[in-house]
Design a protein around this motif. Structure first.
Motif, PDB file in Angstrom:
ATOM      1  N   GLU A  11       1.909   0.045 -25.026  1.00  0.00           N
ATOM      2  CA  GLU A  11       1.818   1.381 -24.439  1.00  0.00           C
ATOM      3  C   GLU A  11       0.611   1.514 -23.519  1.00  0.00           C
ATOM      4  O   GLU A  11       0.702   2.128 -22.440  1.00  0.00           O
ATOM      5  N   ASP A  12      -0.516   0.941 -23.912  1.00  0.00           N
ATOM      6  CA  ASP A  12      -1.721   1.042 -23.088  1.00  0.00           C
ATOM      7  C   ASP A  12      -1.540   0.355 -21.740  1.00  0.00           C
ATOM      8  O   ASP A  12      -2.129   0.766 -20.738  1.00  0.00           O
ATOM      9  N   ARG A  13      -0.730  -0.694 -21.713  1.00  0.00           N
ATOM     10  CA  ARG A  13      -0.506  -1.416 -20.459  1.00  0.00           C
ATOM     11  C   ARG A  13       0.140  -0.509 -19.412  1.00  0.00           C
ATOM     12  O   ARG A  13      -0.173  -0.592 -18.223  1.00  0.00           O
ATOM     13  N   LEU A  14       1.027   0.378 -19.846  1.00  0.00           N
ATOM     14  CA  LEU A  14       1.694   1.263 -18.886  1.00  0.00           C
ATOM     15  C   LEU A  14       0.694   2.236 -18.272  1.00  0.00           C
ATOM     16  O   LEU A  14       0.774   2.552 -17.078  1.00  0.00           O
ATOM     17  N   ALA A  15      -0.243   2.715 -19.075  1.00  0.00           N
ATOM     18  CA  ALA A  15      -1.294   3.583 -18.533  1.00  0.00           C
ATOM     19  C   ALA A  15      -2.179   2.808 -17.562  1.00  0.00           C
ATOM     20  O   ALA A  15      -2.591   3.324 -16.510  1.00  0.00           O
ATOM     21  N   GLU A  16      -2.477   1.554 -17.903  1.00  0.00           N
ATOM     22  CA  GLU A  16      -3.304   0.705 -17.051  1.00  0.00           C
ATOM     23  C   GLU A  16      -2.634   0.466 -15.705  1.00  0.00           C
ATOM     24  O   GLU A  16      -3.280   0.515 -14.643  1.00  0.00           O
ATOM     25  N   ILE A  17      -1.330   0.217 -15.723  1.00  0.00           N
ATOM     26  CA  ILE A  17      -0.597  -0.041 -14.481  1.00  0.00           C
ATOM     27  C   ILE A  17      -0.531   1.216 -13.624  1.00  0.00           C
ATOM     28  O   ILE A  17      -0.670   1.161 -12.389  1.00  0.00           O
ATOM     29  N   ALA A  75      -3.770   1.514 -11.945  1.00  0.00           N
ATOM     30  CA  ALA A  75      -3.932   0.493 -10.914  1.00  0.00           C
ATOM     31  C   ALA A  75      -3.215   0.875  -9.624  1.00  0.00           C
ATOM     32  O   ALA A  75      -3.721   0.658  -8.519  1.00  0.00           O
ATOM     33  N   LEU A  76      -2.031   1.466  -9.759  1.00  0.00           N
ATOM     34  CA  LEU A  76      -1.247   1.827  -8.574  1.00  0.00           C
ATOM     35  C   LEU A  76      -1.679   3.150  -7.955  1.00  0.00           C
ATOM     36  O   LEU A  76      -1.500   3.366  -6.750  1.00  0.00           O
ATOM     37  N   PHE A  77      -2.247   4.035  -8.780  1.00  0.00           N
ATOM     38  CA  PHE A  77      -2.563   5.381  -8.281  1.00  0.00           C
ATOM     39  C   PHE A  77      -3.993   5.787  -8.642  1.00  0.00           C
ATOM     40  O   PHE A  77      -4.265   6.922  -9.000  1.00  0.00           O
ATOM     41  N   ASP A 131      -4.039   0.365  -4.919  1.00  0.00           N
ATOM     42  CA  ASP A 131      -3.886   1.811  -4.738  1.00  0.00           C
ATOM     43  C   ASP A 131      -2.828   2.140  -3.675  1.00  0.00           C
ATOM     44  O   ASP A 131      -2.893   1.665  -2.544  1.00  0.00           O
ATOM     45  N   GLN A 132      -1.860   2.981  -4.046  1.00  0.00           N
ATOM     46  CA  GLN A 132      -0.763   3.360  -3.147  1.00  0.00           C
ATOM     47  C   GLN A 132      -0.823   4.821  -2.703  1.00  0.00           C
ATOM     48  O   GLN A 132       0.133   5.344  -2.126  1.00  0.00           O
ATOM     49  N   ARG A 133      -1.938   5.488  -2.935  1.00  0.00           N
ATOM     50  CA  ARG A 133      -1.987   6.936  -2.735  1.00  0.00           C
ATOM     51  C   ARG A 133      -1.963   7.372  -1.275  1.00  0.00           C
ATOM     52  O   ARG A 133      -1.760   8.556  -0.993  1.00  0.00           O
ATOM     53  N   THR A 134      -2.122   6.448  -0.340  1.00  0.00           N
ATOM     54  CA  THR A 134      -2.003   6.871   1.064  1.00  0.00           C
ATOM     55  C   THR A 134      -0.566   7.232   1.429  1.00  0.00           C
ATOM     56  O   THR A 134      -0.342   8.015   2.355  1.00  0.00           O
ATOM     57  N   ARG A 135       0.402   6.676   0.704  1.00  0.00           N
ATOM     58  CA  ARG A 135       1.812   6.934   1.042  1.00  0.00           C
ATOM     59  C   ARG A 135       2.652   7.438  -0.132  1.00  0.00           C
ATOM     60  O   ARG A 135       3.787   7.869   0.058  1.00  0.00           O
ATOM     61  N   LEU A 136       2.124   7.382  -1.345  1.00  0.00           N
ATOM     62  CA  LEU A 136       2.868   7.859  -2.509  1.00  0.00           C
ATOM     63  C   LEU A 136       1.957   8.739  -3.359  1.00  0.00           C
ATOM     64  O   LEU A 136       0.805   8.388  -3.612  1.00  0.00           O
ATOM     65  N   ARG A 137       2.515   9.845  -3.828  1.00  0.00           N
ATOM     66  CA  ARG A 137       1.775  10.763  -4.676  1.00  0.00           C
ATOM     67  C   ARG A 137       2.575  10.999  -5.954  1.00  0.00           C
ATOM     68  O   ARG A 137       3.790  11.228  -5.904  1.00  0.00           O
ATOM     69  N   ILE A 138       1.903  10.947  -7.103  1.00  0.00           N
ATOM     70  CA  ILE A 138       2.586  11.201  -8.369  1.00  0.00           C
ATOM     71  C   ILE A 138       2.854  12.696  -8.512  1.00  0.00           C
ATOM     72  O   ILE A 138       1.935  13.503  -8.477  1.00  0.00           O
ATOM     73  N   ARG A 139       4.114  13.052  -8.664  1.00  0.00           N
ATOM     74  CA  ARG A 139       4.473  14.433  -8.970  1.00  0.00           C
ATOM     75  C   ARG A 139       4.406  14.688 -10.475  1.00  0.00           C
ATOM     76  O   ARG A 139       3.956  15.742 -10.920  1.00  0.00           O
ATOM     77  N   GLU A 140       4.883  13.713 -11.239  1.00  0.00           N
ATOM     78  CA  GLU A 140       4.931  13.884 -12.692  1.00  0.00           C
ATOM     79  C   GLU A 140       5.004  12.515 -13.343  1.00  0.00           C
ATOM     80  O   GLU A 140       5.626  11.585 -12.811  1.00  0.00           O
ATOM     81  N   VAL A 141       4.385  12.384 -14.509  1.00  0.00           N
ATOM     82  CA  VAL A 141       4.513  11.186 -15.334  1.00  0.00           C
ATOM     83  C   VAL A 141       5.271  11.570 -16.599  1.00  0.00           C
ATOM     84  O   VAL A 141       4.868  12.488 -17.317  1.00  0.00           O
ATOM     85  N   ARG A 142       6.373  10.886 -16.861  1.00  0.00           N
ATOM     86  CA  ARG A 142       7.179  11.139 -18.050  1.00  0.00           C
ATOM     87  C   ARG A 142       7.052   9.942 -18.988  1.00  0.00           C
ATOM     88  O   ARG A 142       7.198   8.802 -18.543  1.00  0.00           O
TER      89      ARG A 142
END
Length: 353
Positions: free
Chosen positions: A114-120, A123-125, A131-142
């Motif tokens: 489970e912790d790995r998913l938070a880590e990833i 890493a992406l956001f 980091d992908q935040r220049t072109r992708l924004r998290i609306r929601e984490v489920r």
């Protein structure tokens, strides 16, 4: 290790339990994403490099990482010259009133850690080379879970069975009750090698469900006459007697969930591949229902027969929700649809020149 061409090719990595039932990853995250401005080919390369870096870091499978990136109707309408391979989401029963979401992308992450998913996710956001935040924004984490003992662990006050893998207490994802990954893979057109994905958030009324005895719950999940002890022993398929539904409904005044859904099979084969998992998001017990299928028509047909709207004609005690599978304990809060390209085309697919 060369990864499968299909993003959705997960099942060859699954282990099995002591009786042969497949074991899906225990923890899941759905990153619901909005696109920022107008991505370029360079942005697509950067996204692909980030995803590939994670796949190189973590082994392919529940012991490492499984992922699947889908793109919504709005992505295709706003950023490509291609007609969307998936339609917009629609309500699937006359009693439901879900939010019909327009989400650009959904990244499904799964692992036994489970912790790995938070880590990833970080890493992406978050700050760093991926980091992908220049072109992708998290609306929601489920978030959510599936696996023996997890529901009881996460809801200790409920007194759930210590072996239950999901909140309603029964096994899901039996191989005979799933469309194969091969059968849901699109064979031609712009999405060849990919599939389609439907994502819904369903709240569950556990109070009403567990007020019933075990055999009643089993009959509602499977079919009248299927007791809880028999259901516990199911290994390959969810016994449903779908072809006998009218007679059984008339005799018992009840329809089973698997029984109703089983009528959607073509030549005896299911049309959807379920990747659903339990959730406690927003403090409420529920399910994030992730379904993969070759076309959205396969999902719509399966969901339509699950309603068993005709069952009341066989017995007056059956309503659209009353004594009708699990319809009375589920409330669909949202629906969204996505196209899932093959792995090589998953990053900002079909960009407009």
């Amino acid at each position: 290790m060369k990864l499968p061409e299909a993003q959705h090719a997960w099942e060859s990595t699954f282990l099995t339990d002591e009786v042969g039932r497949p074991l899906a990853p225990r923890f899941h995250r759905l990153l619901m994403l909005d696109v920022v401005d107008h991505p370029t080919a360079a942005d697509a390369e950067r996204l692909e490099d980030a995803l590939a870096a994670l796949e190189k870091r973590f082994p392919h499978g529940p012991h490492g990482l499984l992922s699947c990136l889908g793109w919504g109707f709005g992505w295709y309408a706003r950023h490509t010259a291609l007609r969307s391979p998936v339609p917009r989401a629609i309500p699937m029963a006359r009693w439901e009133n879900p939010v019909l979401e327009d989400i650009d992308a959904c990244l499904h992450l799964a692992s036994d850690d489970e912790d790995r998913l938070a880590e990833i996710t970080e890493a992406l956001f978050g700050p760093g080379p991926l980091d992908q935040r220049t072109r992708l924004r998290i609306r929601e984490v489920r978030t959510g879970f599936v696996g023996s003992g997890l529901p009881a662990e996460r809801l200790p006050e409920r007194g759930l069975s210590p072996n239950a893998p999901l909140l309603l207490g029964f096994h899901s994802g039996l191989r005979g009750n799933q469309a194969t990954e091969e059968s849901i893979t699109i064979t031609e057109g712009p999405l060849a090698g990919g599939t389609t994905m439907h994502v819904s958030h369903i709240e569950l009324d556990l109070d009403s469900w567990y007020e019933q005895d075990r055999d009643t719950r089993s009959a509602q999940m499977y079919a009248p006459g299927i007791g809880a002890d028999e259901a516990e022993k199911l290994v390959d398929d969810a016994k449903s007697d779908a072809d006998r539904m009218p007679a059984l409904a008339a005799a018992h005044g009840q329809v089973g969930h698997a029984q109703a859904t089983g009528r959607a099979r073509l030549y005896g084969r299911p049309r959807i591949n379920r990747r659903d998992f339990a959730t406690l998001d927003h403090g409420a017990p529920g399910t994030h229902f992730v379904s993969l299928q070759r076309t959205m028509e396969d999902f719509n047909a399966t969901r339509a027969v699950m309603n068993a709207a005709d069952a009341g004609g066989h017995h007056g005690g059956i309503g659209v929700r009353r004594n009708n599978g699990i319809n009375s304990v589920m409330d669909v809060r949202s629906r969204a649809t996505f196209a899932v390209p093959p792995r090589a085309a998953r990053a900002f697919p079909n960009l407009r020149d």
